[in-house]
Design a protein around this motif. Structure first.
Motif, mmCIF file in Angstrom:
data_model
loop_
_atom_site.group_PDB
_atom_site.id
_atom_site.type_symbol
_atom_site.label_atom_id
_atom_site.label_comp_id
_atom_site.label_asym_id
_atom_site.label_seq_id
_atom_site.Cartn_x
_atom_site.Cartn_y
_atom_site.Cartn_z
ATOM 1 N N THR A 178 -33.355 -107.204 32.002
ATOM 2 C CA THR A 178 -32.801 -106.484 30.857
ATOM 3 C C THR A 178 -31.415 -107.032 30.521
ATOM 4 O O THR A 178 -30.816 -107.748 31.314
ATOM 5 N N PRO A 179 -30.882 -106.676 29.336
ATOM 6 C CA PRO A 179 -29.570 -107.196 28.940
ATOM 7 C C PRO A 179 -28.450 -106.673 29.835
ATOM 8 O O PRO A 179 -28.528 -105.564 30.371
ATOM 9 N N GLY A 180 -27.423 -107.489 29.984
ATOM 10 C CA GLY A 180 -26.286 -107.066 30.782
ATOM 11 C C GLY A 180 -25.258 -108.164 30.942
ATOM 12 O O GLY A 180 -25.332 -109.222 30.313
ATOM 13 N N VAL A 181 -24.294 -107.890 31.810
ATOM 14 C CA VAL A 181 -23.204 -108.823 32.105
ATOM 15 C C VAL A 181 -23.191 -109.078 33.606
ATOM 16 O O VAL A 181 -23.360 -108.142 34.402
ATOM 17 N N TYR A 182 -23.009 -110.340 34.003
ATOM 18 C CA TYR A 182 -22.994 -110.668 35.429
ATOM 19 C C TYR A 182 -21.656 -111.313 35.798
ATOM 20 O O TYR A 182 -21.000 -111.955 34.977
ATOM 21 N N PHE A 183 -21.265 -111.109 37.049
ATOM 22 C CA PHE A 183 -19.980 -111.585 37.553
ATOM 23 C C PHE A 183 -20.215 -112.402 38.820
ATOM 24 O O PHE A 183 -20.849 -111.912 39.763
ATOM 25 N N PHE A 184 -19.729 -113.635 38.843
ATOM 26 C CA PHE A 184 -19.781 -114.450 40.056
ATOM 27 C C PHE A 184 -18.476 -114.227 40.840
ATOM 28 O O PHE A 184 -17.383 -114.393 40.293
ATOM 29 N N LEU A 185 -18.614 -113.848 42.119
ATOM 30 C CA LEU A 185 -17.463 -113.587 42.974
ATOM 31 C C LEU A 185 -17.389 -114.625 44.087
ATOM 32 O O LEU A 185 -18.420 -115.046 44.626
ATOM 33 N N ASN A 186 -16.167 -115.014 44.455
ATOM 34 C CA ASN A 186 -15.998 -115.953 45.561
ATOM 35 C C ASN A 186 -15.827 -115.193 46.875
ATOM 36 O O ASN A 186 -15.980 -113.968 46.928
ATOM 37 N N GLU A 187 -15.489 -115.907 47.942
ATOM 38 C CA GLU A 187 -15.390 -115.282 49.264
ATOM 39 C C GLU A 187 -14.258 -114.258 49.357
ATOM 40 O O GLU A 187 -14.231 -113.434 50.267
ATOM 41 N N HIS A 188 -13.321 -114.292 48.416
ATOM 42 C CA HIS A 188 -12.217 -113.333 48.407
ATOM 43 C C HIS A 188 -12.483 -112.179 47.444
ATOM 44 O O HIS A 188 -11.571 -111.414 47.123
ATOM 45 N N ASP A 189 -13.725 -112.057 46.980
ATOM 46 C CA ASP A 189 -14.127 -111.044 46.004
ATOM 47 C C ASP A 189 -13.382 -111.189 44.676
ATOM 48 O O ASP A 189 -13.220 -110.212 43.934
ATOM 49 N N GLU A 190 -12.976 -112.384 44.353
ATOM 50 C CA GLU A 190 -12.353 -112.668 43.068
ATOM 51 C C GLU A 190 -13.426 -113.111 42.081
ATOM 52 O O GLU A 190 -14.308 -113.899 42.427
ATOM 53 N N VAL A 191 -13.368 -112.578 40.866
ATOM 54 C CA VAL A 191 -14.339 -112.968 39.839
ATOM 55 C C VAL A 191 -13.972 -114.349 39.321
ATOM 56 O O VAL A 191 -12.866 -114.566 38.813
ATOM 57 N N ILE A 192 -14.886 -115.303 39.467
ATOM 58 C CA ILE A 192 -14.610 -116.669 39.036
ATOM 59 C C ILE A 192 -15.390 -117.047 37.773
ATOM 60 O O ILE A 192 -15.104 -118.072 37.155
ATOM 61 N N TYR A 193 -16.366 -116.204 37.394
ATOM 62 C CA TYR A 193 -17.105 -116.470 36.162
ATOM 63 C C TYR A 193 -17.750 -115.182 35.676
ATOM 64 O O TYR A 193 -18.251 -114.380 36.474
ATOM 65 N N VAL A 194 -17.700 -114.967 34.349
ATOM 66 C CA VAL A 194 -18.360 -113.823 33.715
ATOM 67 C C VAL A 194 -19.306 -114.356 32.650
ATOM 68 O O VAL A 194 -18.933 -115.228 31.850
ATOM 69 N N GLY A 195 -20.542 -113.855 32.645
ATOM 70 C CA GLY A 195 -21.516 -114.263 31.636
ATOM 71 C C GLY A 195 -22.343 -113.082 31.170
ATOM 72 O O GLY A 195 -22.322 -112.013 31.802
ATOM 73 N N LYS A 196 -23.039 -113.243 30.086
ATOM 74 C CA LYS A 196 -23.922 -112.180 29.595
ATOM 75 C C LYS A 196 -25.299 -112.766 29.342
ATOM 76 O O LYS A 196 -25.467 -113.985 29.145
ATOM 77 N N ALA A 197 -26.309 -111.918 29.330
ATOM 78 C CA ALA A 197 -27.670 -112.397 29.103
ATOM 79 C C ALA A 197 -28.540 -111.275 28.557
ATOM 80 O O ALA A 197 -28.307 -110.098 28.857
ATOM 81 N N LYS A 198 -29.532 -111.634 27.764
ATOM 82 C CA LYS A 198 -30.523 -110.657 27.327
ATOM 83 C C LYS A 198 -31.507 -110.351 28.452
ATOM 84 O O LYS A 198 -32.136 -109.287 28.456
ATOM 85 N N ASN A 199 -31.644 -111.280 29.379
ATOM 86 C CA ASN A 199 -32.512 -111.115 30.546
ATOM 87 C C ASN A 199 -31.710 -111.589 31.757
ATOM 88 O O ASN A 199 -31.621 -112.788 32.018
#
Length: 435
Positions: A178-199
């Motif tokens: 489903t649609p949403g936003v995803y966050f990639f986190l590194n080993e320090h729990d820092e967000v290094i990338y934000v993206g969105k997708a319909k799936n």
């Protein structure tokens, strides 16, 4: 993956005036997308003749700013591929001229250098032998050559793709389609990338598959993934841009900065005629702004001018030496033609401008919720994005406050304005709850 080629008119040693932008992607409904651009600078007629270009056709084209929003949507989450650095710099300068920070790492097929320059010149020469240099056919053939060259290089890198990536693909099956936003986190729990997708699941699987073509993200740094499900793509875009601007992740290159908005003020001509002045707002205050591209300003002023029967020339809509089109085309008396006294016009202008300032409009757009029992909504006040929210379908609604009590307040900026403007296309009248 989008291949990009820009055709331009050279003016002197350093100035290059783009007049056509041609895109190729296998994902387009039609392989090529063509954007004809009105040249920014005056060009002598003999130059058009020299380069075998249709002068009237180019002068009648839209300026780049009118295509910018569509291009930004096309470029979202895509690899952008150029033949040379010059091509990328030309596109970047077009976005910079309208105040948009087009800051990303492109793929350059023939980097500058002795060998790269020689190969590129040979290819240009071969293509020009078959098609006129400034024709659309030349651009399309050149894009085909770029695509073939990229495919050959990808084949050479096949062994490299055997390296395992994290997280494992079977772990991604837990995410919803489903649609949403995803966050990639590194080993320090820092967000290094934000993206969105319909799936969400499909997009994450494409990121971490062995055939992934994402080049600007170091996936070895991704230790965890967080997801926010939004129910629809519009709110996903709004949540994505809000988080990119607040978190400034290291692998996000677009939507980080905001261009200065346009503001509408009043001024007076040398003859004492009241007029509209459109300027960039280069100072900060607590007031929200709604004009982040010139097209939105012009549309608003066109309605204002028509509603109050004002001079189009002095409303910033026409740049002419003589009378405006009210007189030349509609044959109506106008202050610019002497058909109305300056004193009377200024009185009408002041009243109209004050009403224009006080005019209030509310729009609540109804969208698909995160599940069958709820609706989502986006709230716009006086053309300014105020936020979004979710409300159960069982909740009785009798006033604005019944809905706005569920509002998640958000900031308005260039990117939210661009996203909200698409609602006028995708949302039907019955889904605008209140106006």
């Amino acid at each position: 993956m989008i291949f990009i080629y820009i055709q331009y008119i050279p003016l002197g040693a350093k100035t290059k005036n783009p007049f056509r932008l041609v895109l190729y992607s296998k994902d387009f409904d039609q392989d090529y997308r063509v954007f004809t651009i009105r040249p920014e600078q005056p060009i002598p007629k003999k130059i058009y003749t020299l380069y075998d270009l249709n002068r009237l056709e180019l002068l009648a084209s839209e300026p780049f700013c009118n295509s910018a929003d569509e291009l930004i949507d096309l470029f979202r989450d895509q690899e952008l591929i150029f033949s040379e650095r010059l091509q990328f710099d030309l596109l970047k300068s077009q976005f910079r001229n309208i105040g948009y920070n087009f800051n990303l790492k492109p793929i350059i097929l023939w980097p500058s250098g002795k060998e790269g320059n020689r190969n590129l010149e040979q290819i240009k020469e071969l293509v020009s032998e078959r098609q006129p240099l400034n024709s659309l056919e030349y651009a399309e053939v050149f894009l085909d050559v770029m695509n073939n060259f990229k495919n050959q290089k990808s084949q050479q890198l096949e062994d490299y793709r055997n390296t395992d990536l994290k997280p494992q693909s079977h772990e991604l099956s837990k995410y919803n389609k489903t649609p949403g936003v995803y966050f990639f986190l590194n080993e320090h729990d820092e967000v290094i990338y934000v993206g969105k997708a319909k799936n969400i699941r499909k997009r994450l699987q494409s990121h971490f598959s062995n055939t992934s073509t994402q080049s600007n993200i170091d996936y070895s740094q991704v230790e965890n993934i967080d997801v926010i499900y939004t129910g629809n793509d519009i709110i996903a875009q709004l949540v994505e841009t809000a988080n990119i601007k607040s978190l400034k992740p290291s692998y996000n290159s677009q939507q980080i900065l905001n261009p200065d908005p346009y503001i509408i003020t009043s001024a007076t001509t040398a003859k004492g005629i009241s007029k509209i002045k459109i300027t960039r707002k280069e100072f900060e205050d607590s007031l929200p702004e709604k004009y982040f591209n010139r097209k939105s300003v012009v549309e608003s002023l066109a309605d204002f001018c028509q509603e109050y029967n004002l001079c189009r020339k002095h409303s910033g809509l026409e740049n002419v030496k003589g009378p405006c089109s009210n007189f030349t085309k509609k044959f109506k008396g106008c202050v610019c033609s002497g058909g109305e006294s300056i004193e009377e016009y200024n009185k009408r202008f002041e009243i109209a401008f004050a009403q224009f300032r006080r005019k209030k409009t509310r729009k609540i757009y109804k969208l698909k919720g995160r599940n069958k029992s709820e609706d989502a909504f986006v709230y716009e006040l006086n053309g300014i994005y105020e936020g979004y929210g979710y409300i159960e379908k069982s909740v009785p609604i009798s006033s604005y406050n019944d809905i706005l009590g569920h509002l998640i307040k958000q900031n308005n900026n260039y990117d939210t304005t661009r996203i909200i403007s698409s609602l006028g296309i995708i949302v039907s009248k019955q889904d605008i709850l209140y106006i």
